[in-house]
Design an enzyme around this catalytic site. Structure first.
Site, PDB file in Angstrom:
ATOM      1  N   GLY A  33     -35.217  -5.089 -35.277  1.00 55.21           N
ATOM      2  CA  GLY A  33     -33.776  -5.235 -35.464  1.00 55.21           C
ATOM      3  C   GLY A  33     -33.080  -5.627 -34.181  1.00 55.21           C
ATOM      4  O   GLY A  33     -31.970  -5.180 -33.896  1.00 55.21           O
ATOM      5  N   HIS A  34     -33.700  -6.491 -33.398  1.00 56.53           N
ATOM      6  CA  HIS A  34     -33.213  -6.806 -32.055  1.00 56.53           C
ATOM      7  C   HIS A  34     -31.923  -7.620 -32.045  1.00 56.53           C
ATOM      8  O   HIS A  34     -31.281  -7.746 -31.011  1.00 56.53           O
ATOM      9  CB  HIS A  34     -34.280  -7.569 -31.270  1.00 56.53           C
ATOM     10  CG  HIS A  34     -34.479  -8.989 -31.724  1.00 56.53           C
ATOM     11  ND1 HIS A  34     -35.134  -9.300 -32.896  1.00 56.53           N
ATOM     12  CD2 HIS A  34     -34.083 -10.164 -31.170  1.00 56.53           C
ATOM     13  CE1 HIS A  34     -35.148 -10.617 -33.043  1.00 56.53           C
ATOM     14  NE2 HIS A  34     -34.520 -11.167 -32.003  1.00 56.53           N
ATOM     15  N   LEU A  68     -26.537  -4.644 -33.984  1.00 56.93           N
ATOM     16  CA  LEU A  68     -25.688  -3.929 -33.036  1.00 56.93           C
ATOM     17  C   LEU A  68     -26.507  -3.057 -32.097  1.00 56.93           C
ATOM     18  O   LEU A  68     -26.395  -3.155 -30.870  1.00 56.93           O
ATOM     19  CB  LEU A  68     -24.681  -3.070 -33.818  1.00 56.93           C
ATOM     20  CG  LEU A  68     -23.786  -2.133 -33.014  1.00 56.93           C
ATOM     21  CD1 LEU A  68     -22.844  -2.926 -32.130  1.00 56.93           C
ATOM     22  CD2 LEU A  68     -23.006  -1.218 -33.944  1.00 56.93           C
ATOM     23  N   VAL A  69     -27.357  -2.207 -32.645  1.00 57.76           N
ATOM     24  CA  VAL A  69     -28.149  -1.286 -31.835  1.00 57.76           C
ATOM     25  C   VAL A  69     -29.301  -1.998 -31.143  1.00 57.76           C
ATOM     26  O   VAL A  69     -29.512  -1.845 -29.937  1.00 57.76           O
ATOM     27  CB  VAL A  69     -28.685  -0.125 -32.700  1.00 57.76           C
ATOM     28  CG1 VAL A  69     -29.692   0.700 -31.918  1.00 57.76           C
ATOM     29  CG2 VAL A  69     -27.537   0.750 -33.160  1.00 57.76           C
ATOM     30  N   TYR A 126     -28.078   5.760 -49.000  1.00 54.34           N
ATOM     31  CA  TYR A 126     -28.455   5.423 -47.620  1.00 54.34           C
ATOM     32  C   TYR A 126     -28.856   6.681 -46.859  1.00 54.34           C
ATOM     33  O   TYR A 126     -29.873   6.703 -46.139  1.00 54.34           O
ATOM     34  CB  TYR A 126     -27.273   4.736 -46.929  1.00 54.34           C
ATOM     35  CG  TYR A 126     -27.492   4.424 -45.474  1.00 54.34           C
ATOM     36  CD1 TYR A 126     -28.234   3.311 -45.083  1.00 54.34           C
ATOM     37  CD2 TYR A 126     -26.938   5.229 -44.471  1.00 54.34           C
ATOM     38  CE1 TYR A 126     -28.427   3.014 -43.735  1.00 54.34           C
ATOM     39  CE2 TYR A 126     -27.130   4.938 -43.129  1.00 54.34           C
ATOM     40  CZ  TYR A 126     -27.867   3.833 -42.768  1.00 54.34           C
ATOM     41  OH  TYR A 126     -28.061   3.542 -41.437  1.00 54.34           O
ATOM     42  N   LYS A 171     -32.477   7.764 -45.057  1.00 50.31           N
ATOM     43  CA  LYS A 171     -32.598   8.142 -43.651  1.00 50.31           C
ATOM     44  C   LYS A 171     -33.208   9.537 -43.487  1.00 50.31           C
ATOM     45  O   LYS A 171     -34.009   9.779 -42.574  1.00 50.31           O
ATOM     46  CB  LYS A 171     -31.218   8.085 -42.979  1.00 50.31           C
ATOM     47  CG  LYS A 171     -30.748   6.669 -42.716  1.00 50.31           C
ATOM     48  CD  LYS A 171     -31.659   5.965 -41.731  1.00 50.31           C
ATOM     49  CE  LYS A 171     -31.228   4.563 -41.402  1.00 50.31           C
ATOM     50  NZ  LYS A 171     -32.149   3.895 -40.461  1.00 50.31           N
ATOM     51  N   LEU A 193     -20.911   3.924 -34.224  1.00 47.67           N
ATOM     52  CA  LEU A 193     -21.170   2.990 -33.139  1.00 47.67           C
ATOM     53  C   LEU A 193     -20.258   1.780 -33.209  1.00 47.67           C
ATOM     54  O   LEU A 193     -19.797   1.388 -34.284  1.00 47.67           O
ATOM     55  CB  LEU A 193     -22.625   2.519 -33.203  1.00 47.67           C
ATOM     56  CG  LEU A 193     -23.681   3.615 -33.135  1.00 47.67           C
ATOM     57  CD1 LEU A 193     -25.029   3.069 -33.564  1.00 47.67           C
ATOM     58  CD2 LEU A 193     -23.760   4.186 -31.735  1.00 47.67           C
ATOM     59  N   ARG A 227     -13.073  10.828 -36.707  1.00 43.66           N
ATOM     60  CA  ARG A 227     -14.381  10.260 -36.429  1.00 43.66           C
ATOM     61  C   ARG A 227     -14.642  10.261 -34.927  1.00 43.66           C
ATOM     62  O   ARG A 227     -13.733  10.163 -34.111  1.00 43.66           O
ATOM     63  CB  ARG A 227     -14.481   8.818 -36.953  1.00 43.66           C
ATOM     64  CG  ARG A 227     -14.409   8.685 -38.457  1.00 43.66           C
ATOM     65  CD  ARG A 227     -15.653   9.219 -39.141  1.00 43.66           C
ATOM     66  NE  ARG A 227     -15.614   9.017 -40.593  1.00 43.66           N
ATOM     67  CZ  ARG A 227     -15.115   9.888 -41.456  1.00 43.66           C
ATOM     68  NH1 ARG A 227     -14.589  11.019 -41.017  1.00 43.66           N
ATOM     69  NH2 ARG A 227     -15.142   9.642 -42.746  1.00 43.66           N
ATOM     70  N   ASP A 266     -11.147   8.026 -48.373  1.00 46.48           N
ATOM     71  CA  ASP A 266     -11.169   8.454 -46.980  1.00 46.48           C
ATOM     72  C   ASP A 266     -12.595   8.676 -46.469  1.00 46.48           C
ATOM     73  O   ASP A 266     -12.859   8.590 -45.278  1.00 46.48           O
ATOM     74  CB  ASP A 266     -10.412   9.783 -46.818  1.00 46.48           C
ATOM     75  CG  ASP A 266      -8.942   9.572 -46.506  1.00 46.48           C
ATOM     76  OD1 ASP A 266      -8.592   8.496 -45.996  1.00 46.48           O
ATOM     77  OD2 ASP A 266      -8.149  10.494 -46.772  1.00 46.48           O
TER      78      ASP A 266
END
Length: 326
Positions: free
Chosen positions: A11-12, A15-16, A137, A141, A167, A210, A270
């Protein structure tokens, strides 16, 4: 890790993953390998096995996932649970089959119960009901965390699970249909400014709180933990401070220099009322966040302006990005 250790960043381009590649290079690691999702489909076990057998990475940083915001999670629950289970199962088992020295798995703070005590401690996982909007999801995880834990117990592997808070930063997804709150607000305010739109709509009441961490801080923490931590206990990664969505919107409005009005649409969900992680374990391991929210938001907006003509678009018809957690 040695500076010449062979490190696979899955996953280069996300974002991460892109932040981890930047930080590894900055610190002098010079033997990085990666493939785009078109070159290597991580949901295809045969392709994954072949890649590991050919490349024989010593370290694996699994930053690839199907990710998205509330809308995408709500519209495509089957895709989120299916593809994430496939990606992590293929990569984790291939790492074991090919004697990888250490693997990093990224979870998400959405794995914690919706109404868990704040700040969220690592041991609160699986102690209550999940937030419905991202349950598929989150379950995927949690399965990845338990898979790493189980391989460590049965096979003596060294796989660690890290739980980043929300993030943001360079290479984020700014698509308004499936991005998260920071990139979505940056784009909304910017486009409203240049088009002289009198108001910007923000989903929900603005009251949920958050925590946010700049992605380069996460990358730095990841490398620190690879070199300084082994064990089955998950580790939260955050800054230990949170902010309301309303306060966040006002900050971004100021940074973008938008002069219009903010309208909160309370008919939209929300999500979880509050998400703040306990970073006691992380701090005890010798790491603390260093980039403030104001500085990080400014750097993210500057990056957005420089890359506005090349906004990231979806790689698949259903509108979810493969390549980095959010």
């Amino acid at each position: 890790m040695e500076y010449n250790s062979k490190i696979y960043v899955a996953g280069h381009r996300g974002l991460v993953g892109s932040a981890i590649v930047r930080k590894l290079r900055e610190k002098g690691y010079n033997n990085l390998i990666y493939r785009t999702s078109k070159e290597l489909d991580l949901t295809d076990r045969k392709q994954v096995d072949q890649y590991f057998q050919e490349e024989k990475p010593e370290y694996v940083i699994l930053a690839a996932a199907k990710v998205g915001g509330i809308l995408a999670n709500n519209d495509y629950p089957a895709v989120f649970i299916r593809d994430n289970l496939m990606i992590q199962t293929n990569v984790i088992d291939a790492a074991y089959q090919n004697d990888v020295k250490k693997l990093v798995f990224f979870g998400s703070t959405c794995i914690y119960p919706k109404y868990t005590a704040q700040p969220m401690k690592e041991h609160s996982i699986l102690t209550g009901e999940l937030e419905k909007t991202n349950e598929p999801y989150a379950i995927a995880k949690i399965a990845g965390i338990k898979m790493c834990e189980s391989y460590n117990r049965q096979f003596g592997t060294d796989y660690i699970s890290l739980m980043p808070t929300n993030l943001y930063g360079p290479n984020d997804n700014f698509d308004l249909e499936n991005s998260h709150v920071v990139p979505a607000l940056i784009r909304k305010f910017h486009e409203a400014k240049i088009n002289s739109v009198p108001n910007v709509e923000v989903w929900g009441t603005g009251l949920p709180k958050r925590e946010f961490i700049y992605v380069d801080d996460l990358a730095d923490a990841t490398i620190h933990l690879i070199n300084n931590y082994s064990g089955n206990d998950i580790v939260n990664i955050g800054c230990g401070k949170d902010i309301s969505i309303k306060e966040l919107a006002e900050k971004i409005k100021t940074i973008v220099k938008y002069q219009g009005e903010i309208i909160y649409n309370s008919e939209k969900p929300d999500g979880t009322p509050r998400k703040l992680v306990d970073v006691t374990r992380l701090n005890a391991l010798g790491w603390e966040a260093s980039i403030s929210l104001n500085k990080g938001l400014k750097m993210t907006y500057d990056w957005y302006l420089e890359n506005e003509d090349q906004k990231r678009v979806d790689e698949s018809a259903m509108g979810v990005k493969l390549g980095g957690i959010r």
